[in-house]
Design a protein around this motif. Structure first.
Motif, mmCIF file in Angstrom:
data_model
loop_
_atom_site.group_PDB
_atom_site.id
_atom_site.type_symbol
_atom_site.label_atom_id
_atom_site.label_comp_id
_atom_site.label_asym_id
_atom_site.label_seq_id
_atom_site.Cartn_x
_atom_site.Cartn_y
_atom_site.Cartn_z
ATOM 1 N N THR A 148 0.923 -1.082 -0.101
ATOM 2 C CA THR A 148 0.041 -0.132 0.041
ATOM 3 C C THR A 148 0.887 1.250 -0.061
ATOM 4 O O THR A 148 2.130 1.018 0.187
ATOM 5 C CB THR A 148 -0.845 0.121 1.015
ATOM 6 O OG1 THR A 148 -0.026 0.396 2.387
ATOM 7 C CG2 THR A 148 -1.887 -0.995 1.532
ATOM 8 N N LYS A 149 0.348 2.311 -0.115
ATOM 9 C CA LYS A 149 0.857 3.811 -0.248
ATOM 10 C C LYS A 149 1.731 3.851 1.184
ATOM 11 O O LYS A 149 2.862 4.426 1.252
ATOM 12 C CB LYS A 149 0.070 4.675 -0.515
ATOM 13 C CG LYS A 149 0.510 6.143 -0.582
ATOM 14 C CD LYS A 149 -0.420 7.267 -0.633
ATOM 15 C CE LYS A 149 -1.062 7.227 -1.925
ATOM 16 N NZ LYS A 149 -2.229 8.573 -2.030
ATOM 17 N N GLY A 150 0.877 3.421 2.276
ATOM 18 C CA GLY A 150 1.583 3.773 3.584
ATOM 19 C C GLY A 150 2.824 2.199 3.896
ATOM 20 O O GLY A 150 3.336 2.381 4.701
ATOM 21 N N GLY A 151 2.928 1.475 3.039
ATOM 22 C CA GLY A 151 4.066 0.617 3.040
ATOM 23 C C GLY A 151 3.574 -0.686 3.533
ATOM 24 O O GLY A 151 4.358 -1.718 3.918
ATOM 25 N N THR A 152 2.313 -0.879 3.813
ATOM 26 C CA THR A 152 1.905 -2.360 4.302
ATOM 27 C C THR A 152 1.827 -3.298 3.324
ATOM 28 O O THR A 152 1.442 -2.897 1.968
ATOM 29 C CB THR A 152 0.116 -2.133 4.718
ATOM 30 O OG1 THR A 152 0.172 -1.249 5.581
ATOM 31 C CG2 THR A 152 -0.122 -3.351 5.306
ATOM 32 N N THR A 153 2.365 -4.577 3.721
ATOM 33 C CA THR A 153 2.438 -5.516 2.725
ATOM 34 C C THR A 153 1.717 -6.740 3.049
ATOM 35 O O THR A 153 1.242 -6.981 4.172
ATOM 36 C CB THR A 153 3.778 -5.916 2.565
ATOM 37 O OG1 THR A 153 4.371 -6.361 3.709
ATOM 38 C CG2 THR A 153 4.887 -4.952 1.906
ATOM 39 N N ASN A 154 1.138 -7.529 1.868
ATOM 40 C CA ASN A 154 0.352 -8.652 2.094
ATOM 41 C C ASN A 154 1.050 -9.562 1.000
ATOM 42 O O ASN A 154 1.328 -9.207 -0.161
ATOM 43 C CB ASN A 154 -1.097 -8.379 1.754
ATOM 44 C CG ASN A 154 -1.548 -7.572 3.071
ATOM 45 O OD1 ASN A 154 -1.666 -6.452 2.562
ATOM 46 N ND2 ASN A 154 -1.760 -8.192 4.096
#
Length: 116
Positions: free
Chosen positions: A51-57
């Protein structure tokens, strides 16, 4: 938004490969970027997203082996693939979510072939 993927190729099982996806255009409007793959005769599946905020999945099949990252200065995301398996063979696509419609922009695919 335009997406340009690169980095596919042929690698032996157990090896590593890195994919890149460079974004251009209205990149400020990108909320999520992801890597998908599609193997012959199979449905397209999500490999990893950031995500733009750096959250990864990550997809279950790649957890612990693949890493998605982003270089904001270069407007590029990467997919580091380690411990590759023959079942990772697929065409890999990068995609971006702009606005609220998920993954409404796609790059061209890049082929990854893992030999046994």
């Amino acid at each position: 938004v335009q997406l340009q993927a690169s980095g596919g190729g042929l690698v032996q099982a157990g090896g590593s490969l890195s994919l890149s996806c460079a974004a251009s255009g209205s990149i400020f409007s990108i909320n999520v970027m992801g890597w998908f793959r599609q193997a012959p005769g199979k449905q397209r599946e999500l490999v990893a997203r950031i995500t733009k905020g750096g959250t990864t999945n990550y997809g279950d099949s790649v957890k612990g082996r693949f890493t998605i990252s982003i270089n904001g200065a270069k407007n590029t995301i990467y997919l580091q693939m380690n411990s590759l398996k023959p079942e990772d063979t697929a065409v890999y696509y990068c995609a971006a979510t702009v606005g609220i419609d998920p993954y409404n922009f796609w790059g061209q695919g890049t082929l990854v072939t893992v030999s046994s």
